[in-house]
Write a protein that holds these residues in place. Structure first.
Motif, PDB file in Angstrom:
ATOM      1  N   MET A   1       0.855  -1.173   0.000  1.00  0.00           N
ATOM      2  CA  MET A   1       0.000   0.000   0.000  1.00  0.00           C
ATOM      3  C   MET A   1       0.903   1.238   0.000  1.00  0.00           C
ATOM      4  N   ILE A   2       0.452   2.255  -0.703  1.00  0.00           N
ATOM      5  CA  ILE A   2       1.195   3.496  -0.842  1.00  0.00           C
ATOM      6  C   ILE A   2       0.314   4.647  -0.367  1.00  0.00           C
ATOM      7  N   ALA A   3       0.885   5.541   0.439  1.00  0.00           N
ATOM      8  CA  ALA A   3       0.171   6.746   0.887  1.00  0.00           C
ATOM      9  C   ALA A   3       0.909   7.962   0.350  1.00  0.00           C
ATOM     10  N   ARG A   4       0.201   8.803  -0.377  1.00  0.00           N
ATOM     11  CA  ARG A   4       0.796   9.996  -0.984  1.00  0.00           C
ATOM     12  C   ARG A   4       0.147  11.248  -0.387  1.00  0.00           C
ATOM     13  N   PHE A   5       0.992  12.169   0.069  1.00  0.00           N
ATOM     14  CA  PHE A   5       0.498  13.403   0.683  1.00  0.00           C
ATOM     15  C   PHE A   5       0.280  14.481  -0.366  1.00  0.00           C
ATOM     16  N   HIS A   6      -0.735  15.325  -0.104  1.00  0.00           N
ATOM     17  CA  HIS A   6      -1.047  16.494  -0.927  1.00  0.00           C
ATOM     18  C   HIS A   6      -1.057  17.696   0.012  1.00  0.00           C
ATOM     19  N   TYR A   7      -0.357  18.734  -0.358  1.00  0.00           N
ATOM     20  CA  TYR A   7      -0.206  19.892   0.526  1.00  0.00           C
ATOM     21  C   TYR A   7      -0.985  21.084  -0.006  1.00  0.00           C
ATOM     22  N   ASN A   8      -1.315  22.004   0.901  1.00  0.00           N
ATOM     23  CA  ASN A   8      -1.996  23.257   0.588  1.00  0.00           C
ATOM     24  C   ASN A   8      -3.332  23.032  -0.115  1.00  0.00           C
TER      25      ASN A   8
ATOM     26  N   ILE B   1       0.455  16.558   9.277  1.00  0.00           N
ATOM     27  CA  ILE B   1       0.997  15.304   8.749  1.00  0.00           C
ATOM     28  C   ILE B   1       0.952  14.211   9.802  1.00  0.00           C
ATOM     29  N   GLU B   2       1.294  14.553  11.042  1.00  0.00           N
ATOM     30  CA  GLU B   2       1.258  13.552  12.115  1.00  0.00           C
ATOM     31  C   GLU B   2      -0.163  13.043  12.351  1.00  0.00           C
ATOM     32  N   ASP B   3      -1.158  13.934  12.307  1.00  0.00           N
ATOM     33  CA  ASP B   3      -2.552  13.513  12.460  1.00  0.00           C
ATOM     34  C   ASP B   3      -2.963  12.549  11.346  1.00  0.00           C
ATOM     35  N   LEU B   4      -2.600  12.894  10.114  1.00  0.00           N
ATOM     36  CA  LEU B   4      -2.967  12.045   8.985  1.00  0.00           C
ATOM     37  C   LEU B   4      -2.241  10.707   9.018  1.00  0.00           C
ATOM     38  N   LYS B   5      -0.978  10.723   9.414  1.00  0.00           N
ATOM     39  CA  LYS B   5      -0.229   9.463   9.528  1.00  0.00           C
ATOM     40  C   LYS B   5      -0.910   8.525  10.524  1.00  0.00           C
ATOM     41  N   ALA B   6      -1.357   9.083  11.646  1.00  0.00           N
ATOM     42  CA  ALA B   6      -2.022   8.265  12.662  1.00  0.00           C
ATOM     43  C   ALA B   6      -3.312   7.656  12.111  1.00  0.00           C
ATOM     44  N   LYS B   7      -4.098   8.437  11.357  1.00  0.00           N
ATOM     45  CA  LYS B   7      -5.339   7.925  10.781  1.00  0.00           C
ATOM     46  C   LYS B   7      -5.065   6.807   9.777  1.00  0.00           C
ATOM     47  N   VAL B   8      -4.052   7.011   8.936  1.00  0.00           N
ATOM     48  CA  VAL B   8      -3.745   6.016   7.908  1.00  0.00           C
ATOM     49  C   VAL B   8      -3.208   4.735   8.544  1.00  0.00           C
ATOM     50  N   LEU B   9      -2.281   4.872   9.485  1.00  0.00           N
ATOM     51  CA  LEU B   9      -1.693   3.689  10.116  1.00  0.00           C
ATOM     52  C   LEU B   9      -2.709   2.899  10.937  1.00  0.00           C
ATOM     53  N   LYS B  10      -3.731   3.579  11.434  1.00  0.00           N
ATOM     54  CA  LYS B  10      -4.782   2.889  12.184  1.00  0.00           C
ATOM     55  C   LYS B  10      -5.551   1.923  11.277  1.00  0.00           C
ATOM     56  N   ASN B  11      -5.808   2.342  10.039  1.00  0.00           N
ATOM     57  CA  ASN B  11      -6.588   1.521   9.112  1.00  0.00           C
ATOM     58  C   ASN B  11      -5.735   0.670   8.176  1.00  0.00           C
ATOM     59  N   PHE B  12      -4.505   1.117   7.887  1.00  0.00           N
ATOM     60  CA  PHE B  12      -3.618   0.412   6.958  1.00  0.00           C
ATOM     61  C   PHE B  12      -2.225   0.315   7.577  1.00  0.00           C
ATOM     62  N   PRO B  13      -1.975  -0.666   8.424  1.00  0.00           N
ATOM     63  CA  PRO B  13      -0.691  -0.723   9.147  1.00  0.00           C
ATOM     64  C   PRO B  13       0.522  -1.018   8.265  1.00  0.00           C
ATOM     65  N   ASN B  14       0.333  -1.540   7.063  1.00  0.00           N
ATOM     66  CA  ASN B  14       1.479  -1.894   6.227  1.00  0.00           C
ATOM     67  C   ASN B  14       1.700  -0.881   5.088  1.00  0.00           C
ATOM     68  N   VAL B  15       1.390   0.363   5.309  1.00  0.00           N
ATOM     69  CA  VAL B  15       1.476   1.382   4.263  1.00  0.00           C
ATOM     70  C   VAL B  15       2.875   1.987   4.195  1.00  0.00           C
ATOM     71  N   GLU B  16       3.270   2.397   2.991  1.00  0.00           N
ATOM     72  CA  GLU B  16       4.534   3.092   2.767  1.00  0.00           C
ATOM     73  C   GLU B  16       4.207   4.547   2.417  1.00  0.00           C
ATOM     74  N   PHE B  17       4.795   5.498   3.140  1.00  0.00           N
ATOM     75  CA  PHE B  17       4.515   6.920   2.908  1.00  0.00           C
ATOM     76  C   PHE B  17       5.499   7.488   1.903  1.00  0.00           C
TER      77      PHE B  17
ATOM     78  N   PHE C   1      -3.294   4.227  -1.932  1.00  0.00           N
ATOM     79  CA  PHE C   1      -3.471   3.388  -3.114  1.00  0.00           C
ATOM     80  C   PHE C   1      -2.974   1.977  -2.815  1.00  0.00           C
ATOM     81  N   ASN C   2      -3.435   1.009  -3.597  1.00  0.00           N
ATOM     82  CA  ASN C   2      -2.985  -0.376  -3.429  1.00  0.00           C
ATOM     83  C   ASN C   2      -1.529  -0.553  -3.822  1.00  0.00           C
ATOM     84  N   ASN C   3      -1.094   0.136  -4.903  1.00  0.00           N
ATOM     85  CA  ASN C   3       0.293   0.027  -5.360  1.00  0.00           C
ATOM     86  C   ASN C   3       0.662   1.272  -6.165  1.00  0.00           C
ATOM     87  N   ARG C   4       1.932   1.372  -6.527  1.00  0.00           N
ATOM     88  CA  ARG C   4       2.422   2.538  -7.271  1.00  0.00           C
ATOM     89  C   ARG C   4       1.812   2.633  -8.665  1.00  0.00           C
TER      90      ARG C   4
END
Length: 78
Positions: A1-8, A59-75, A23-26
């Motif tokens: 799993m891949i997590a991509r950040f969007h800013y502003n 970013i820390e808030d979002l990381k916590a939300k993502v890791l709670k639901n998807f523990p094997n994600v790559e940021f 996303f499931n993959n790149r």
């Protein structure tokens, strides 16, 4: 799993936030397919006229939300 950040991410009245798409993959990410999950936050705005947000806390808030639901994600895009 891949997590991509969007800013502003614009909201209204000069408020900006941060979002993350999971996303499931790149390959799905590169093909602009629908993300598995999408989280956003507008928290941590400063009360001054510049409306500067604390991006690190967002970013820390979002990381916590993502890791709670998807523990094997790559940021990416940190």
């Amino acid at each position: 799993m891949i997590a991509r950040f969007h800013y502003n991410i614009p909201r209204h009245h000069g408020k900006y936030g941060t979002a993350v798409s999971v996303f499931n993959n790149r390959e799905e990410m590169r093909n602009c397919e629908q993300p598995v999950a999408y989280y956003k936050t507008y928290k941590h705005q400063t009360p001054d006229e510049e409306r500067v947000c604390d991006g690190d806390r967002q970013i820390e808030d979002l990381k916590a939300k993502v890791l709670k639901n998807f523990p094997n994600v790559e940021f990416i895009n940190l």
